[in-house]
Design a protein around this motif. Structure first.
Motif, PDB file in Angstrom:
ATOM      1  N   GLU A 217     -11.034   0.165  10.111  1.00  0.00           N
ATOM      2  CA  GLU A 217     -10.481  -1.016   9.467  1.00  0.00           C
ATOM      3  C   GLU A 217     -11.333  -1.573   8.317  1.00  0.00           C
ATOM      4  O   GLU A 217     -10.842  -1.775   7.209  1.00  0.00           O
ATOM      5  CB  GLU A 217     -10.304  -2.096  10.545  1.00  0.00           C
ATOM      6  CG  GLU A 217      -9.599  -3.339  10.103  1.00  0.00           C
ATOM      7  CD  GLU A 217      -8.120  -3.124   9.821  1.00  0.00           C
ATOM      8  OE1 GLU A 217      -7.625  -1.976   9.985  1.00  0.00           O
ATOM      9  OE2 GLU A 217      -7.466  -4.083   9.413  1.00  0.00           O
ATOM     10  N   HIS A 218     -12.591  -1.812   8.618  1.00  0.00           N
ATOM     11  CA  HIS A 218     -13.430  -2.480   7.631  1.00  0.00           C
ATOM     12  C   HIS A 218     -13.619  -1.609   6.386  1.00  0.00           C
ATOM     13  O   HIS A 218     -13.576  -2.085   5.254  1.00  0.00           O
ATOM     14  CB  HIS A 218     -14.780  -2.824   8.268  1.00  0.00           C
ATOM     15  CG  HIS A 218     -15.598  -3.798   7.491  1.00  0.00           C
ATOM     16  ND1 HIS A 218     -16.926  -4.044   7.737  1.00  0.00           N
ATOM     17  CD2 HIS A 218     -15.278  -4.584   6.436  1.00  0.00           C
ATOM     18  CE1 HIS A 218     -17.379  -4.933   6.886  1.00  0.00           C
ATOM     19  NE2 HIS A 218     -16.410  -5.290   6.082  1.00  0.00           N
ATOM     20  N   ALA A 219     -13.800  -0.325   6.605  1.00  0.00           N
ATOM     21  CA  ALA A 219     -13.978   0.599   5.482  1.00  0.00           C
ATOM     22  C   ALA A 219     -12.723   0.633   4.605  1.00  0.00           C
ATOM     23  O   ALA A 219     -12.796   0.641   3.372  1.00  0.00           O
ATOM     24  CB  ALA A 219     -14.303   1.994   6.001  1.00  0.00           C
ATOM     25  N   ARG A 220     -11.549   0.643   5.247  1.00  0.00           N
ATOM     26  CA  ARG A 220     -10.303   0.649   4.481  1.00  0.00           C
ATOM     27  C   ARG A 220     -10.148  -0.633   3.675  1.00  0.00           C
ATOM     28  O   ARG A 220      -9.781  -0.607   2.490  1.00  0.00           O
ATOM     29  CB  ARG A 220      -9.097   0.816   5.423  1.00  0.00           C
ATOM     30  CG  ARG A 220      -7.764   0.968   4.687  1.00  0.00           C
ATOM     31  CD  ARG A 220      -6.570   0.768   5.596  1.00  0.00           C
ATOM     32  NE  ARG A 220      -6.564  -0.524   6.257  1.00  0.00           N
ATOM     33  CZ  ARG A 220      -6.330  -1.687   5.655  1.00  0.00           C
ATOM     34  NH1 ARG A 220      -6.075  -1.730   4.361  1.00  0.00           N
ATOM     35  NH2 ARG A 220      -6.365  -2.817   6.338  1.00  0.00           N
TER      36      ARG A 220
ATOM     37  N   ASP B 250       0.816  -1.214   0.000  1.00  0.00           N
ATOM     38  CA  ASP B 250       0.000   0.000   0.000  1.00  0.00           C
ATOM     39  C   ASP B 250       0.850   1.264   0.000  1.00  0.00           C
ATOM     40  O   ASP B 250       0.383   2.335  -0.387  1.00  0.00           O
ATOM     41  CB  ASP B 250      -0.903   0.008   1.241  1.00  0.00           C
ATOM     42  CG  ASP B 250      -1.902  -1.125   1.215  1.00  0.00           C
ATOM     43  OD1 ASP B 250      -2.713  -1.155   0.273  1.00  0.00           O
ATOM     44  OD2 ASP B 250      -1.854  -1.998   2.099  1.00  0.00           O
TER      45      ASP B 250
ATOM     46  N   LEU C   4     -12.524  -2.696   2.590  1.00  0.00           N
ATOM     47  CA  LEU C   4     -13.477  -2.751   1.475  1.00  0.00           C
ATOM     48  C   LEU C   4     -13.042  -1.825   0.344  1.00  0.00           C
ATOM     49  O   LEU C   4     -13.189  -2.136  -0.844  1.00  0.00           O
ATOM     50  CB  LEU C   4     -14.884  -2.367   1.956  1.00  0.00           C
ATOM     51  CG  LEU C   4     -15.587  -3.374   2.878  1.00  0.00           C
ATOM     52  CD1 LEU C   4     -16.916  -2.808   3.377  1.00  0.00           C
ATOM     53  CD2 LEU C   4     -15.824  -4.706   2.161  1.00  0.00           C
ATOM     54  N   THR C   5     -12.508  -0.663   0.712  1.00  0.00           N
ATOM     55  CA  THR C   5     -12.045   0.289  -0.305  1.00  0.00           C
ATOM     56  C   THR C   5     -10.860  -0.279  -1.077  1.00  0.00           C
ATOM     57  O   THR C   5     -10.791  -0.178  -2.312  1.00  0.00           O
ATOM     58  CB  THR C   5     -11.673   1.623   0.369  1.00  0.00           C
ATOM     59  OG1 THR C   5     -12.808   2.107   1.096  1.00  0.00           O
ATOM     60  CG2 THR C   5     -11.261   2.660  -0.666  1.00  0.00           C
ATOM     61  N   LYS C   6      -9.928  -0.893  -0.351  1.00  0.00           N
ATOM     62  CA  LYS C   6      -8.777  -1.513  -1.006  1.00  0.00           C
ATOM     63  C   LYS C   6      -9.239  -2.601  -1.975  1.00  0.00           C
ATOM     64  O   LYS C   6      -8.774  -2.671  -3.121  1.00  0.00           O
ATOM     65  CB  LYS C   6      -7.835  -2.105   0.046  1.00  0.00           C
ATOM     66  CG  LYS C   6      -6.593  -2.779  -0.528  1.00  0.00           C
ATOM     67  CD  LYS C   6      -5.629  -3.201   0.579  1.00  0.00           C
ATOM     68  CE  LYS C   6      -4.378  -3.880   0.016  1.00  0.00           C
ATOM     69  NZ  LYS C   6      -3.408  -4.227   1.091  1.00  0.00           N
TER      70      LYS C   6
ATOM     71  N   TRP D 255      -2.028   4.660   7.921  1.00  0.00           N
ATOM     72  CA  TRP D 255      -2.981   3.743   7.273  1.00  0.00           C
ATOM     73  C   TRP D 255      -3.801   2.985   8.321  1.00  0.00           C
ATOM     74  O   TRP D 255      -4.985   2.722   8.122  1.00  0.00           O
ATOM     75  CB  TRP D 255      -2.248   2.753   6.356  1.00  0.00           C
ATOM     76  CG  TRP D 255      -1.709   3.392   5.110  1.00  0.00           C
ATOM     77  CD1 TRP D 255      -0.616   4.195   5.004  1.00  0.00           C
ATOM     78  CD2 TRP D 255      -2.252   3.306   3.788  1.00  0.00           C
ATOM     79  NE1 TRP D 255      -0.442   4.605   3.702  1.00  0.00           N
ATOM     80  CE2 TRP D 255      -1.425   4.059   2.931  1.00  0.00           C
ATOM     81  CE3 TRP D 255      -3.346   2.639   3.236  1.00  0.00           C
ATOM     82  CZ2 TRP D 255      -1.676   4.191   1.558  1.00  0.00           C
ATOM     83  CZ3 TRP D 255      -3.585   2.759   1.866  1.00  0.00           C
ATOM     84  CH2 TRP D 255      -2.766   3.524   1.047  1.00  0.00           C
TER      85      TRP D 255
ATOM     86  N   MET E 287     -12.082  -2.870  -3.453  1.00  0.00           N
ATOM     87  CA  MET E 287     -12.750  -2.243  -4.602  1.00  0.00           C
ATOM     88  C   MET E 287     -11.729  -1.731  -5.618  1.00  0.00           C
ATOM     89  O   MET E 287     -11.906  -1.871  -6.828  1.00  0.00           O
ATOM     90  CB  MET E 287     -13.629  -1.098  -4.111  1.00  0.00           C
ATOM     91  CG  MET E 287     -14.267  -0.265  -5.209  1.00  0.00           C
ATOM     92  SD  MET E 287     -15.397   1.002  -4.559  1.00  0.00           S
ATOM     93  CE  MET E 287     -14.253   2.095  -3.694  1.00  0.00           C
ATOM     94  N   MET E 288     -10.640  -1.128  -5.122  1.00  0.00           N
ATOM     95  CA  MET E 288      -9.623  -0.568  -6.008  1.00  0.00           C
ATOM     96  C   MET E 288      -8.900  -1.654  -6.808  1.00  0.00           C
ATOM     97  O   MET E 288      -8.472  -1.423  -7.930  1.00  0.00           O
ATOM     98  CB  MET E 288      -8.567   0.216  -5.215  1.00  0.00           C
ATOM     99  CG  MET E 288      -9.041   1.505  -4.599  1.00  0.00           C
ATOM    100  SD  MET E 288      -9.740   2.719  -5.762  1.00  0.00           S
ATOM    101  CE  MET E 288      -8.426   2.923  -6.959  1.00  0.00           C
ATOM    102  N   ARG E 289      -8.715  -2.836  -6.220  1.00  0.00           N
ATOM    103  CA  ARG E 289      -7.830  -3.827  -6.817  1.00  0.00           C
ATOM    104  C   ARG E 289      -8.541  -5.010  -7.458  1.00  0.00           C
ATOM    105  O   ARG E 289      -7.893  -5.852  -8.105  1.00  0.00           O
ATOM    106  CB  ARG E 289      -6.831  -4.297  -5.744  1.00  0.00           C
ATOM    107  CG  ARG E 289      -6.007  -3.142  -5.209  1.00  0.00           C
ATOM    108  CD  ARG E 289      -4.881  -3.567  -4.300  1.00  0.00           C
ATOM    109  NE  ARG E 289      -3.946  -2.449  -4.089  1.00  0.00           N
ATOM    110  CZ  ARG E 289      -2.739  -2.560  -3.540  1.00  0.00           C
ATOM    111  NH1 ARG E 289      -2.320  -3.748  -3.132  1.00  0.00           N
ATOM    112  NH2 ARG E 289      -1.959  -1.513  -3.407  1.00  0.00           N
TER     113      ARG E 289
END
Lengths: 302, 302, 302
Positions: C248-251, C162, C253-255, C243, C257-259
């Protein structure tokens, strides 16, 4: 938007967000009251639309005190106002700005997501989708004169425009900071950001929930210009003049070509996206944390 | 390319374009006549191909006076010349440059799109597609030594190359300025530009029809180097040497991997793209405005 | 990875690569021996995992002397170590760094690709895929403290993290330099690089096999920070703290989604990618050049 694990959100984020938005609400009534100067209007009470002195340009003032929260009603009025402008051949460009001092828009309205029925959540989410689809695909030139804080849904509105001018005030940061509140930006917020600042910068900004102050906002490319606060409107006007000088039909077709694939992704998955939102927001754990957050906000204001 | 609403094109754009291109035509015959120095040639009259002193490098000089307009014949000769070089194992790299002073290439030839049959329009558009597909996917190292103005189709040729060196002359701007003429770059022009400068910069550049002068061209990344005009050829040669030092097969496979998805999009929609072009260009309104534009150009030259 | 035309690889590339990696092996045993200090460990001998003083952070030290070549065993241990950390709720972030002085990781192990059975090649390639899929999609925060040269497969590991912090030492360059060895990075290496530095920079870097020294690495965006060598670990720790402060959970899920789209491309074409690798690597010409290369490396060490 998927709301996630909000119970684990550190209290400092909730409080900080609350204090910023509360402070921004000062002095609003005075400005809003000053709007009755006889200029032609065809917006609503919350969306003030006036023709600019420059032919073809309308100014759309966001006026949903105290912080331009995107309530269901406000979203609907924004969409209707834009639709009217698109149907009025005398306008080819719109400058969007805020009438709420210190805040461009505080973003989505959590009250629409808390203690309501699944049918209401679905209706609200469809309105958020509709706002984005309409503004992102508008045939008009849209320029945002960002004269206040611009988080989350406020940033989304700015990202739909063709050109973004940000007032150089350290309090006016811009970004998709959903993760800081324990929630997740939906894929089409993400797509819009990736289109604007690239994949890597978006990955970092979305995960860290970055709110970029003016200099950083310019550097990463989430805005196009940073100017002294008193020049935001005039610079926005210069910018829109450049866009409006381009042969109209060619510009519109080119804009549509650039944005079609991104818009189509949501159009194709629209119902699925609504269902995801409704099922997520209806969870007990999410509802509890939204209630807790809203009660804290209320206490600070009381 | 979709031609659009040309009747609404401001006259100043048409005239400005005309004056720039006319001025660029001076002194051409002299240079072209000087080419008969006995060097090995296997291009055509309009595409002069010579081996460079550096082994493996060919120099391809665009020589379709006065401004290297991409006529049907010229497009065909460019493709054939590249094909010959690809089939000649003694060459691994090509430097493309212009023999028309002041202009790299003025882009597509409007005379091919005006007052002809639908069959001719289709043939012409296929030739434009073919040029892009061949050059963008060439297994050779292509370096452009941009020694003149490089708008529209000229810019497209430059964008197909692996490395772009631009002469530092304020008159030599580069970009896809189709909208300024009331027309729209096709999706594969757009894809090539997005690959080169990113989505947001491409969105802005295409809608505003931006022609970047050298310093801006370097900053936005539409060219890789800006150098004094007298050094364009030597710097292009240094650059191509770096690319040719890479193990050949690995470099070719890597290039193909990078460009395959973009090329495939056109290959898949090739017929549809031709039909779109023909139906658009055949419209009465478009034909009228093209005629008007060409007559004005002729008057200025007469 | 498709290995290509290695017989045409200039000898200078082979020798230069050999000398760099050989020098990096000095002093390793001493460091590895010093690891028995009683700290909690649950990695393997080659992957040393220790909890950091900061709660929730583990440090993963790559320790496969002399140059952290990614052998089949080492790849497997890396994946198992990460899996253990993901299953241990006491950890939310991992700092990856090297215990081999001067080298972060020299990349894939050519010995696994030479003189073995097709079944072995397939097994090895699946392990490379598995490493990338696991690390790129890890729910943990991964930060790389790049304290040595970081070519090819070493760069790939860094790109899965990251946040990347590179020690400011001119010998520590980073990049996907496969073409310099006559081979080609597979499409998912390419996709990861495009996501990080954009299409045009990736096209150039991959074709030229660029190894970016620190200042250039920062400029192109292949690393996020360049710091004095003695500060790499502490800066990596500050970064991971930022970071880990995100809900935690939001980060996560966002990660994801990005990958997701990038990871899905390999998942969908996984078997095909293995077959391509096996058929390519089994060619006589490729096997001969790999043998030649390995023998030269051995002679230099002998």
């Amino acid at each position: 938007m998927a709301l996630a694990a909000a119970l684990r959100v550190p209290a400092r984020f909730l409080l900080r967000a609350g204090s910023r938005l509360q402070g921004a609400a000062l002095g609003l009534t005075e400005r809003a009251a000053g709007g009755g100067d006889g200029a032609r209007r065809f917006g609503s009470q919350r969306v003030l639309v006036e023709p600019d002195a420059v032919p073809g340009v309308a100014v759309m003032r966001l006026n949903n005190p105290p912080v331009n929260r995107l309530s269901l009603e406000f979203l609907t009025e924004l969409v209707i106002s834009l639709e009217k402008l698109e149907n009025d051949k005398s306008f080819r460009g719109v400058i969007m700005t805020s009438d709420c001092p210190g805040v461009f828009s505080a973003g989505l309205d959590l009250k629409e997501m808390c203690g309501r029925s699944p049918a209401h959540y679905a209706e609200y989410w469809k309105a958020v989708q509709e706002l984005w689809l309409r503004f992102y695909q508008s045939s008009l030139v849209l320029v945002t004169a960002i004269n206040g804080a611009c988080p989350a849904g406020g940033c989304l509105i700015a990202l739909t425009s063709d050109h973004r001018v940000l007032a150089d005030n350290p309090k006016y940061s811009i970004g998709l900071n959903e993760t800081l509140l324990g929630i997740v930006a939906p894929f089409w917020f993400k797509d819009t950001l990736v289109n604007t600042i690239g994949h890597r910068a978006a990955e970092r900004a979305l995960q860290l929930g970055l709110l970029f102050p003016p200099a950083q906002a310019l550097q990463v490319g989430i805005v196009d210009q940073v100017v002294p606060e008193e020049q935001v409107q005039s610079v926005a006007l210069s910018a829109i003049a450049q866009w409006m000088a381009i042969p109209e039909h060619a510009r519109q077709l080119t804009k549509a070509m650039m944005r079609k694939a991104t818009a189509s992704r949501l159009i194709t998955h629209r119902d699925e996206d609504v269902q995801n939102f409704v099922s997520f927001i209806s969870r007990d754990s999410i509802q509890k944390s939204l209630q807790l957050y809203l009660e804290r906000l209320k206490q600070r204001k009381g």
